[in-house]
Enzyme design. Structure first.
Site, PDB file in Angstrom:
ATOM      1  N   GLU A 249       0.860  -1.197   0.000  1.00 33.34           N
ATOM      2  CA  GLU A 249       0.000   0.000   0.000  1.00 33.34           C
ATOM      3  C   GLU A 249       0.893   1.243   0.000  1.00 33.34           C
ATOM      4  OE1 GLU A 249      -3.808   0.338   1.568  1.00 33.34           O
ATOM      5  OE2 GLU A 249      -3.811  -1.634   2.505  1.00 33.34           O
TER       6      GLU A 249
ATOM      7  N   GLU B 284      -1.604  -1.068  13.380  1.00 32.67           N
ATOM      8  CA  GLU B 284      -2.830  -0.771  12.634  1.00 32.67           C
ATOM      9  C   GLU B 284      -4.064  -1.249  13.412  1.00 32.67           C
ATOM     10  OE1 GLU B 284      -2.999  -2.885   8.911  1.00 32.67           O
ATOM     11  OE2 GLU B 284      -4.549  -1.548   8.126  1.00 32.67           O
TER      12      GLU B 284
ATOM     13  N   HIS C  58       1.487   1.824  11.592  1.00 37.23           N
ATOM     14  CA  HIS C  58       0.344   2.569  11.065  1.00 37.23           C
ATOM     15  C   HIS C  58       0.085   3.697  12.058  1.00 37.23           C
ATOM     16  CE1 HIS C  58      -1.851   0.730   7.725  1.00 37.23           C
ATOM     17  NE2 HIS C  58      -2.916   1.447   8.055  1.00 37.23           N
TER      18      HIS C  58
HETATM   19  C1  BGC Z   1      -5.254   1.290   4.844  1.00 38.41           C
HETATM   20  C2  BGC Z   1      -5.879   2.203   5.855  1.00 38.41           C
HETATM   21  C3  BGC Z   1      -6.910   2.971   5.121  1.00 38.41           C
HETATM   22  C4  BGC Z   1      -7.958   1.970   4.745  1.00 38.41           C
HETATM   23  C5  BGC Z   1      -9.216   2.481   4.184  1.00 38.41           C
HETATM   24  C6  BGC Z   1      -6.301   0.316   4.431  1.00 38.41           C
HETATM   25  O1  BGC Z   1      -5.901  -0.687   3.638  1.00 38.41           O
HETATM   26  O2  BGC Z   1      -4.100   0.699   5.289  1.00 38.41           O
HETATM   27  O3  BGC Z   1      -5.100   2.762   6.765  1.00 38.41           O
HETATM   28  O4  BGC Z   1      -7.377   4.115   5.699  1.00 38.41           O
HETATM   29  O5  BGC Z   1      -7.435   0.944   3.962  1.00 38.41           O
HETATM   30  O6  BGC Z   1     -10.148   2.115   4.995  1.00 38.41           O
END
Ligand code: BGC
Length: 711
Positions: free
Chosen positions: A338, A598, A619
């Site tokens: 990501e 996260e 995160h």
């Molecule tokens: C990300 C998040 C992001 C989200 C959207 C994820 O895959 O890592 O931090 O805000 O997707 O909901």
């Protein structure tokens, strides 16, 4: 800009092999000054006579695909009589795996560079060497490069069939001067230990989850290989764990030349704490690999300290979370496939970020990209730059367009950010009203909502707070920020004031009861709850009934402690902050975290991972709790009429649960610090302020001028 030069590239697309463009030239005489002005589609690594030019890593940086920044380097001291300039290119943020849109929009363009080398001679003459068809093109020793997948470098590689560069059809209109902070190497971290895992693998632990690359030091024979893999955590058995990187291969391979050598990757970065040594030509020692931390060159401005070692580790983790994710854009995470500028994450953390570091320039740049990538109908893409296309804005994510400019204005006091963003802020409100099924509520749309809330139904990432409730409340909140920004700019905001009242009435009419912790938090924090004390009590009761534990996700968590402490429940806020059992901020600290996770349950207390699908250990979002420590626990507050800490309120909220707590912020006006500690049954407050300040202690107000005070 760069009007004399052409965009040049290798003649064919080489996939993830990196091409290099080069040119030899002679200096005609004694050089007075020489500069290189350069930009690229993709990332460049430029050398002059083998020496790296500048210290901007991954230049020209990460921006909207609609623009690229231009850099100028003084290379006077690097010039010799005979010179060769060489520019290695990677696909980087242009057409690397990270940018799905790049390939979609530019199917026929390769990564390319545009540059002008301007030399003024001491005799008064000058010369301009520009990128054009006269440059050579070759395959470089960077045999492979991609942000997600890593780098392969062959120290022996020489392209024995170099060719000529070709010109790419790109307009210079996309060129803009460098706007953001540059990305730089920031610190070097030595290996903490080397150990064998139960599987027999050799792993180096740097004792810190970080973002960047590393330097290897190796004695080898030509052709020997170094191969490394990266991980943030070990699994419950102590084995190297990479599944949470998902499809990001995150590898490093290096083919050695003869003798002692060192190497630092040129065009890739990794998020890691552990390095697995898959192969290394000589014995691996603590000195074989050093970690190099890379991030935007932002200046540290904040500090936090307390009497609790666990809390101090949490503070450290918050700073490291920011370092690891402020790599030219605010990313969600630095390790898996990501590493995007997720808008929701950025708005959640923006206030904390702006106290921890000076991020004014950083956000100015990112918000410019937000403006550029905002769609015609006002839709703010979920990730900025828009590297993938989703065509819808979710509440709490699209609102980065209103929340971040307002916060940057409050922290730094410069109206320009509001001037620049105001139309974008208004366009976002227009988008909401055009999409909603209901005029004054935001209903019937898709949202990430209270993302990762622990009250999520089984199998869902989304907490149980209602989409339409959250969306409508963010609609209200963003409207309030447009009104505030409009007033600062002297615009007429009557229409937004009317809109605000209508939305508020509609929400109050429709939502008489709040269901989840997050719904209560938002109702309190956004001024929706009519009976604040009953709502706060209901929230407090829910938390206590849950064992003094939170259940909130991305949208509830940042305001949770604020909602409690603003409504008479400061001690409960402290209980949550200091809670060590799952789920809590200190739970991850007790599990050995060195950055913010996260998920509250990234690793459960049996040592199992909550999932391999989406489980980042770096995160920053939940690190937003720091703004409560700065702003409430230590009480450092901005005054909206005097932004940028031109005037200050300092209203600390001490507790018996800590012996001392302190925070400081280096503001545009000077250093603010606020510390309290228990002293023989009393609480002492040490306060330093650079501006006119109202200190509020135990409800009593003291108006003070610049200076240091003890209460
Ligand atoms: C990300 C998040 C992001 C989200 C959207 C994820 O895959 O890592 O931090 O805000 O997707 O909901």
């Amino acid at each position: 800009m760069l009007n004399n030069a052409k965009w040049i590239s290798y003649p064919v697309d080489m996939g993830f092999e990196c091409p290099a463009l080069f040119k030899s030239f002679k200096a005609r005489g004694a050089v007075k000054r020489a500069t290189l002005t350069i930009s690229a589609r993709g990332c460049y690594y430029a050398t002059l006579n083998g020496e790296r030019i500048g210290d901007f890593i991954f230049a020209p940086g990460c921006t909207s695909l609609k623009r690229v920044q231009v850099q100028t380097y003084d290379i006077t001291k690097m010039l010799s009589e005979d010179n060769e300039i060489e520019i290695t290119l990677s696909k980087g943020w242009f057409k690397g795996r990270i940018c799905w849109k790049g390939t979609q929009i530019f199917p026929n363009n390769n990564e390319c560079v545009i540059a002008e080398l301007a030399i003024s001679y001491k005799d008064g003459s000058s010369e301009l060497i520009v990128t054009d068809e006269s440059w050579g093109a070759k395959k470089s020793p960077v045999r492979f490069s991609d942000f997600y997948d890593g780098e392969h470098f062959d120290a022996n590689f020489v392209d024995d069939a170099p060719t000529k560069a070709i010109v790419q059809d790109f307009s210079n209109d996309i060129l803009v001067p460098q706007q953001g902070e540059i990305i730089k190497e920031q610190e070097t971290i030595s290996a903490f230990k080397i150990f064998k895992t139960p599987k027999g693998e050799t792993v180096i632990d740097f004792a810190q989850n970080l973002t960047g690359y590393f330097e290897i030091f190796v004695n080898a024979k030509k052709g020997d290989k170094v191969s490394l893999s990266f991980a943030e955590v070990l699994d419950s058995e102590g084995n190297f764990y990479t599944e949470n990187y998902r499809s990001a291969k995150a590898e490093f391979e290096y083919t050695c030349r003869d003798g002692y050598q060192s190497y630092k990757p040129r065009l890739a970065f990794w998020g890691y704490r552990y390095i697995r040594v898959n192969s290394f030509p000589c014995e691996v020692t603590l000195d074989s690999i050093k970690a190099i931390v890379v991030h935007s060159d932002i200046k540290r401005t904040g500090s936090l300290d307390s009497s609790s070692p666990l809390l101090n580790q949490l503070f450290k983790n918050i700073f490291w979370g920011q370092k690891g994710n402020f790599l030219d854009i605010p990313t969600d995470c630095p390790q898996r496939d990501e590493r995007m500028g997720w808008t929701g994450d950025a708005q959640v953390f923006c206030k904390t970020a702006s106290y921890n570091y000076d991020v004014e320039k950083f956000f100015e740049k990112w918000l410019t990209d937000l403006r550029l990538d905002q769609e015609k109908d006002g839709c703010v893409p979920s990730v900025i730059p828009q590297f993938w296309g989703d065509g819808w804005s979710g509440c709490g994510w699209g609102d980065a367009s209103t929340i971040c400019p307002w916060q940057i204005y409050l922290t730094y006091g410069n109206k320009d950010i509001l001037k620049k963003q105001f139309n974008s802020m208004c366009a976002y409100l227009k988008y909401i009203s055009s999409k909603s099924k209901n005029r004054y509520l935001w209903t019937g749309c898709d949202h990430y909502a209270d993302w990762l809330g622990l009250d999520a139904p089984a199998g869902s990432y989304k907490g149980s707070s209602r989409d339409d409730f959250l969306a409508s409340t963010y609609y209200l909140y963003s409207t309030s920020l447009v009104i505030k920004a409009g007033r600062v700019l002297g615009r007429s905001v009557a229409k937004y004031e009317a809109l605000y009242e209508k939305i508020l009435m509609a929400i109050r009419k429709k939502y008489k009861k709040y269901k989840t912790q997050t719904e209560h938090v938002i109702a309190l924090h956004f001024g929706i709850a009519e009976d604040k004390s009953a709502t706060a009590k209901a929230l407090a009761d829910m938390i206590v009934a849950n064992g003094t534990r939170l259940q909130t996700g991305f949208l509830g968590t940042p305001y949770l402690l604020h909602a409690l402490s603003s409504n008479g429940y400061s001690e409960l806020a402290y209980d949550l902050l200091l809670q060590e059992a799952f789920p809590s901020w200190l739970y991850s600290v007790k599990q050995g975290a060195t950055t913010i996770w996260e998920h509250w349950d990234g690793v459960n207390d049996k040592g199992e991972f909550w999932s391999k699908d989406m489980n980042s250990f770096n995160h920053y979002a939940y690190g937003a709790v720091a703004d409560w420590v700065y702003g409430v626990a230590c009480g450092i507050q901005t005054v909206e009429e005097f932004p940028g800490f031109e005037r200050i309120v300092i209203a600390p909220v001490p507790t018996d649960k800590l012996d001392h707590l302190s925070a400081s912020i280096m503001t545009r006006h000077g250093l603010i610090s606020s510390k309290w500690y228990h002293d023989n049954g009393k609480i002492r407050y040490e306060i330093t302020t650079p501006s006119k300040t109202t200190v509020i202690i135990d409800g009593k107000e003291y108006n003070v001028e610049k200076g240091s005070y003890i209460f």
